[in-house]
Each structure stands twice: as structure tokens, then as C-alpha cells.
Design an enzyme around this catalytic site. Sequence first.
Site, PDB file in Angstrom:
ATOM      1  N   SER A  27       4.238   4.977 -12.388  1.00 58.66           N
ATOM      2  CA  SER A  27       4.730   4.040 -11.363  1.00 58.66           C
ATOM      3  C   SER A  27       3.635   3.068 -10.944  1.00 58.66           C
ATOM      4  CB  SER A  27       5.269   4.805 -10.150  1.00 58.66           C
ATOM      5  OG  SER A  27       4.224   5.438  -9.420  1.00 58.66           O
TER       6      SER A  27
ATOM      7  N   ASN B 215       0.800  -1.220   0.000  1.00 59.24           N
ATOM      8  CA  ASN B 215       0.000   0.000   0.000  1.00 59.24           C
ATOM      9  C   ASN B 215       0.837   1.277   0.000  1.00 59.24           C
ATOM     10  OD1 ASN B 215      -2.446   1.769   0.750  1.00 59.24           O
ATOM     11  ND2 ASN B 215      -1.110   2.014   2.523  1.00 59.24           N
TER      12      ASN B 215
ATOM     13  N   TYR C 248       3.680   9.573 -11.166  1.00 60.85           N
ATOM     14  CA  TYR C 248       2.875   8.782 -10.229  1.00 60.85           C
ATOM     15  C   TYR C 248       2.043   7.750 -10.979  1.00 60.85           C
ATOM     16  CZ  TYR C 248      -0.674   7.732  -6.684  1.00 60.85           C
ATOM     17  OH  TYR C 248      -1.520   7.093  -5.808  1.00 60.85           O
TER      18      TYR C 248
END
Length: 243
Positions: free
Chosen positions: A153, A85, A150
Site C-alpha cells: 500500500s 500521513n 502494508y
Amino acid sequence: MELQDQRALVTGATSGIGRETAKLLAREGATVIVTGRNPEGGAKTVAEIEAAGGRASFVAADMSDIEAVRRLVTEVGEVDVLVNNAAIFPFAPTIEQDVPDFDAMFDVNVRAPYFLTAGLVPKMLAKGSGSIVNVTTIAAAVGMPDSSVYGASKAALESLTRTWAAEFSGSGVRVNNVSPGPVHTEKVLAQNGDLVEKLGSMTQLGRTAAPVEIAEVILFLASPRSSYLTGTTITADGGAIAV
């Protein structure tokens, strides 16, 4: 309780989605290892779990440090559930993106879950059971301004979800992914409060998600209730990308 006598590791569990996930896994009987960079946040998560009658411990680890990831693998030893997470998201337009933040996002969002999984999955494979849940974002699937690195990724992590599901097929180890839309967490609000509220208002449900709503999806993927799911992504976005 669906996870009785199981051990679960949740990264980035000192706040937000990670904290709520750790609490739900513990509620279902798992002994939860909480990890993150913030000892105070980790202690709070553990205290909330124990106050509710669950079992948990905190191990400090910085996911941007590969040696810390390796130490975490050694210290944890064996788990039945792994929730990847932890993430960082310093948004920037492409023409303003600097190299340090670029590298940091791939270190935390891709390299850390990659080597954490590589370190912990052998014992899952040996037992013939286990559930790995990766947490990504709808920015991995749709173009969103200022989220190029972001989103890339997290798209990489979604690709790893499918690859690992194929690699571990037939072993009893399942790998799945949850892709949240806008979520109302402390970190998101601190960094992008106005943006997340705007995105929430544009979903079909007209609001952002509470962290626990995403944690419920993670619990489903971690539990036997999703026993026929592997290599899949559940998009929990309030209908943001439905139309």
C-alpha cells in the site's frame, strides 16, 4: 516564519508523526487543520499548538470512509500544504492475511490520500502553488516479513508521488515523499513494540526515530527550502537500508 499565512492539512495528526508535524507547521506560521478519528487526540494537538502561540482546528474524519474523505475536502476547502500521513498497519504473514484488513489498509493508505489529493489540488493548481507531502515507509522499498500488504500500500503511495509530480509539473505544485524507518510512536509501540525496537537497534544509528525527527523532514518538504524538489523520496531511516 516560512509558512506564514498558509493553511495546512495534516491527516492522522492526533498522535505520533502527525501531531509533531502539525506542531512544527504551526510553529512556522501555518494555520493547521488537524484531522483524525480521535477527538481527544485532536483536541490535545490543537491545545499544544495554541499553547505555543499557533493557530489550529480539529476536524474529525475516518480515512477508511470515502464519504468522510469527501466531507473533509468540502469542509477544508483550500490548503497550501497537504500532508498525507494517516495510515494503518495490522501486520500479518501472507498466508494468514484476511480480506477485511487487506481492504482496510488500501482504503486508508491509498484510497484516502488519492481522493483527498484529487479533491484539494485543483485550488492549488489554480493558485499556482502548493506542497503535498506523502508519508510512507521503508517497507515499501525492502522486503520485511509480515508487512506484505502494508508495504504494498505504501509502495502504491510512493508511485502516486511520482505520478502526481509529473501531472502537476509546471503548475507550482510540488509532490514529495518521506519514507521513515522504525519510529517510536504510541501506535507503533502498542501494536509492534518489540519489533520496532529490534529494527531500531539494527539501523546504522542504532536506535528508533523520535516522531519529531520525521516531522522535521516533512516540514522541510512542505517549506520553500525544498523548492527544487518534486517527485522525490527522502528516506529517514537512520541508515537502515544504507548497506
